[in-house]
Design a protein around this motif. Structure first.
Motif, PDB file in Angstrom:
ATOM      1  N   ARG A   1       3.449  15.345  -7.567  1.00  9.84           N
ATOM      2  CA  ARG A   1       3.059  16.746  -7.421  1.00  9.84           C
ATOM      3  C   ARG A   1       3.082  17.209  -5.965  1.00  9.84           C
ATOM      4  N   ASP A   2       2.476  16.414  -5.067  1.00  7.70           N
ATOM      5  CA  ASP A   2       2.312  16.872  -3.691  1.00  7.70           C
ATOM      6  C   ASP A   2       3.547  16.641  -2.830  1.00  7.70           C
ATOM      7  N   MET A   3       4.269  15.532  -3.064  1.00  2.09           N
ATOM      8  CA  MET A   3       5.448  15.227  -2.250  1.00  2.09           C
ATOM      9  C   MET A   3       6.706  15.905  -2.807  1.00  2.09           C
ATOM     10  N   PHE A   4       6.961  15.721  -4.125  1.00  4.84           N
ATOM     11  CA  PHE A   4       8.140  16.316  -4.747  1.00  4.84           C
ATOM     12  C   PHE A   4       7.913  17.765  -5.160  1.00  4.84           C
ATOM     13  N   GLY A   5       6.692  18.102  -5.555  1.00  4.69           N
ATOM     14  CA  GLY A   5       6.401  19.464  -5.987  1.00  4.69           C
ATOM     15  C   GLY A   5       6.614  19.709  -7.460  1.00  4.69           C
TER      16      GLY A   5
ATOM     17  N   ALA B   1       0.832  -1.203   0.000  1.00  4.38           N
ATOM     18  CA  ALA B   1       0.000   0.000   0.000  1.00  4.38           C
ATOM     19  C   ALA B   1       0.864   1.250   0.000  1.00  4.38           C
ATOM     20  N   LEU B   2       0.393   2.296  -0.680  1.00  2.00           N
ATOM     21  CA  LEU B   2       1.086   3.575  -0.670  1.00  2.00           C
ATOM     22  C   LEU B   2       1.043   4.143   0.740  1.00  2.00           C
ATOM     23  N   THR B   3       2.181   4.568   1.261  1.00  2.00           N
ATOM     24  CA  THR B   3       2.247   5.028   2.652  1.00  2.00           C
ATOM     25  C   THR B   3       2.765   6.455   2.792  1.00  2.00           C
ATOM     26  N   ASP B   4       3.171   7.084   1.691  1.00  2.00           N
ATOM     27  CA  ASP B   4       3.824   8.388   1.771  1.00  2.00           C
ATOM     28  C   ASP B   4       2.986   9.419   2.520  1.00  2.00           C
ATOM     29  N   ASP B   5       1.668   9.394   2.331  1.00  2.00           N
ATOM     30  CA  ASP B   5       0.799  10.394   2.947  1.00  2.00           C
ATOM     31  C   ASP B   5      -0.050   9.823   4.076  1.00  2.00           C
ATOM     32  N   ARG B   6       0.304   8.618   4.579  1.00  2.57           N
ATOM     33  CA  ARG B   6      -0.484   7.985   5.643  1.00  2.57           C
ATOM     34  C   ARG B   6       0.416   7.115   6.517  1.00  2.57           C
ATOM     35  N   VAL B   7       1.501   7.708   6.993  1.00  7.43           N
ATOM     36  CA  VAL B   7       2.511   6.941   7.725  1.00  7.43           C
ATOM     37  C   VAL B   7       1.929   6.304   8.982  1.00  7.43           C
ATOM     38  N   LEU B   8       1.262   7.079   9.816  1.00  4.41           N
ATOM     39  CA  LEU B   8       0.748   6.541  11.076  1.00  4.41           C
ATOM     40  C   LEU B   8      -0.349   5.509  10.835  1.00  4.41           C
ATOM     41  N   GLU B   9      -1.198   5.759   9.839  1.00  2.75           N
ATOM     42  CA  GLU B   9      -2.239   4.782   9.501  1.00  2.75           C
ATOM     43  C   GLU B   9      -1.609   3.471   9.032  1.00  2.75           C
ATOM     44  N   ALA B  10      -0.556   3.570   8.233  1.00  2.00           N
ATOM     45  CA  ALA B  10       0.126   2.371   7.756  1.00  2.00           C
ATOM     46  C   ALA B  10       0.778   1.612   8.914  1.00  2.00           C
ATOM     47  N   ILE B  11       1.367   2.331   9.864  1.00  2.00           N
ATOM     48  CA  ILE B  11       1.944   1.668  11.033  1.00  2.00           C
ATOM     49  C   ILE B  11       0.857   0.926  11.808  1.00  2.00           C
ATOM     50  N   ASP B  12      -0.332   1.526  11.901  1.00  2.00           N
ATOM     51  CA  ASP B  12      -1.454   0.825  12.530  1.00  2.00           C
ATOM     52  C   ASP B  12      -1.766  -0.474  11.792  1.00  2.00           C
ATOM     53  N   ASP B  13      -1.769  -0.432  10.463  1.00  2.00           N
ATOM     54  CA  ASP B  13      -1.988  -1.643   9.665  1.00  2.00           C
ATOM     55  C   ASP B  13      -0.970  -2.723  10.017  1.00  2.00           C
ATOM     56  N   LEU B  14       0.303  -2.338  10.030  1.00  2.00           N
ATOM     57  CA  LEU B  14       1.384  -3.291  10.241  1.00  2.00           C
ATOM     58  C   LEU B  14       1.333  -3.872  11.646  1.00  2.00           C
ATOM     59  N   VAL B  15       1.070  -3.036  12.632  1.00  2.00           N
ATOM     60  CA  VAL B  15       0.959  -3.519  14.010  1.00  2.00           C
ATOM     61  C   VAL B  15      -0.209  -4.488  14.130  1.00  2.00           C
TER      62      VAL B  15
ATOM     63  N   GLY C   1       6.863   0.053   2.798  1.00  2.00           N
ATOM     64  CA  GLY C   1       6.814   1.287   3.566  1.00  2.00           C
ATOM     65  C   GLY C   1       5.945   1.107   4.791  1.00  2.00           C
ATOM     66  N   PRO C   2       5.921   2.112   5.647  1.00  2.00           N
ATOM     67  CA  PRO C   2       6.585   3.397   5.526  1.00  2.00           C
ATOM     68  C   PRO C   2       8.113   3.265   5.576  1.00  2.00           C
ATOM     69  N   VAL C   3       8.796   4.013   4.713  1.00  2.00           N
ATOM     70  CA  VAL C   3      10.244   3.853   4.606  1.00  2.00           C
ATOM     71  C   VAL C   3      10.974   4.293   5.865  1.00  2.00           C
ATOM     72  N   ILE C   4      10.317   5.053   6.727  1.00  2.00           N
ATOM     73  CA  ILE C   4      10.930   5.446   7.989  1.00  2.00           C
ATOM     74  C   ILE C   4      11.208   4.226   8.863  1.00  2.00           C
ATOM     75  N   LEU C   5      10.540   3.087   8.561  1.00  2.00           N
ATOM     76  CA  LEU C   5      10.725   1.854   9.322  1.00  2.00           C
ATOM     77  C   LEU C   5      11.839   0.973   8.761  1.00  2.00           C
ATOM     78  N   LEU C   6      12.573   1.471   7.777  1.00  2.00           N
ATOM     79  CA  LEU C   6      13.636   0.670   7.190  1.00  2.00           C
ATOM     80  C   LEU C   6      14.669   0.270   8.236  1.00  2.00           C
ATOM     81  N   PHE C   7      15.009   1.199   9.124  1.00  2.00           N
ATOM     82  CA  PHE C   7      16.035   0.943  10.137  1.00  2.00           C
ATOM     83  C   PHE C   7      15.689   1.773  11.371  1.00  2.00           C
ATOM     84  N   PRO C   8      15.829   1.224  12.573  1.00  2.00           N
ATOM     85  CA  PRO C   8      15.483   1.991  13.782  1.00  2.00           C
ATOM     86  C   PRO C   8      16.230   3.321  13.823  1.00  2.00           C
TER      87      PRO C   8
END
Length: 360
Positions: A181-185, A78-92, A105-112
């Motif tokens: 458009r929204d993330m990169f601009g 699933a696309l997670t760029d604009d729903r990081v916390l929701e995606a973490i809820d999914d994974l948990v 993703g979310p890619v912030i979870l790649l490494f602690p």
């Protein structure tokens, strides 16, 4: 080895390739597909993946229905760029249900890393322990092309002064309108306040790559990581599959996330992103094709490695989705066998394309 039962979570640009990869692997069995779009509910996975044939697996918008298939692992696309916390809820939730997960993703979870509160990391570990389940987040970039591959290359080093990993690519055929458009601009004013260029966001998204490389090299980095961004306007109108870019609006960007030790750059993550191959010719370009991953090791010896890819029936953005999906799919057996909780690429054994050799 017994066949592993796998669910694909989302059937968009990435998930459709994950379905195809699982279908081709005799060691994996696709048992379920979760979709967010009600229009896809009940449709066959083969149709959603564009395979031209049914697989006998119906997609569902109902989480409980999908988990009732008793999967060993979920490939979360699933696309997670604009729903990081929701995606973490999914994974948990999946970990709590006792299901292993490989995710893009979310890619912030790649490494602690400190970009997320310690409470969130603990929540993931607790869910893994309760469910006896494992989470691994990876892909190509952030992922294999800038963690496993460069660290393997450094195994040849006697001395390392600087490790630089880069993606250099033309994104004109990359279909992700929100991201483009929204993330990169792209297509917006060059100085528009979009998400990626706000201070600290690059360190959240690609910082985990820098931190994982540093961990693999035994480095303790200065804090915070250093970010550089260079945005450039289009000299003429550019049409891409995701966004129309008028002359004068943003069309190309080069950024870095830099890990320093005692003020000296030691690990650098770089992106050079164009929306037309002729843009900003003074920036690095692939040696061949429209995109590459490049690794430079400055030291003894000096080493440079460039990885290019191209779809059999499409361009490098198509193959980019395939290799991202396959890094996840091929990691399923290793993740299923791993300890419960969050595991990184540094902890997994060698992941190869086992079972993917063409069958006559």
């Amino acid at each position: 080895m017994s066949t592993l039962r796998v669910v694909v979570w989302s059937t968009g640009t990435l998930g459709r390739h994950a379905i195809a990869g699982i279908d081709r692997n005799p060691e994996l069995e696709l048992v379920g597909v979760w979709v967010s779009d009600p229009a896809k509910d009940g449709r066959d996975a083969g149709e959603l993946a564009g395979l031209g044939r049914d697989l006998g697996v119906a997609a569902s918008t109902d989480r409980d229905t999908v988990l009732a298939t008793r999967p060993d692992c979920v490939v979360y696309c699933a696309l997670t760029d604009d729903r990081v916390l929701e995606a973490i809820d999914d994974l948990v939730g999946l970990l709590n249900a006792g299901v292993d997960v490989v995710a893009s993703g979310p890619v912030i979870l790649l490494f602690p890393n400190p970009a997320l509160p310690a409470e969130i990391w603990q929540r993931i570990e607790d869910a893994g322990r309760r469910g006896g389940a494992t989470l691994h987040v990876n892909g190509i970039d952030p992922g294999w092309a800038n963690d496993v591959l460069p660290l393997q290359l450094t195994s040849l080093s006697q001395r390392i002064d600087l490790l630089r990993v880069a993606e250099i690519a033309d994104y004109s055929t990359y279909y992700q309108p929100m991201t483009m458009r929204d993330m990169f601009g792209f297509g917006q004013p060059v100085d528009a306040e979009v998400l990626l260029w706000k201070p600290g966001v690059l360190s959240m998204a690609w910082g985990p790559v820098v931190r994982q490389l540093a961990a693999g090299l035994g480095l303790t980095l200065d804090e915070p990581l250093v970010e550089t961004v260079d945005r450039r306007p289009a000299e003429q109108d550019v049409s891409t599959v995701s966004v129309e870019i008028e002359a004068g609006t943003m069309a190309a960007v080069r950024f870095e996330v830099i890990g320093t030790v005692d003020g000296e750059p030691r690990v650098v993550l770089e992106h050079v992103t164009r929306t037309h191959p002729d843009q900003v010719p003074e920036w690095p370009s692939p040696l061949q094709g429209d995109g590459c991953y490049r690794i430079e090791v400055v030291g003894e010896p000096m080493m440079n490695l460039e990885l290019t890819h191209h779809g059999e029936h499409g361009d490098h953005n198509v193959s980019g989705m395939i290799i991202t999906a396959q890094r996840l799919v091929n990691a399923v057996p290793a993740v299923v066998a791993a300890r419960p909780g969050h595991v990184t690429a540094l902890e997994l054994p060698l992941v190869a394309g086992h079972g993917t050799v063409a069958r006559s």
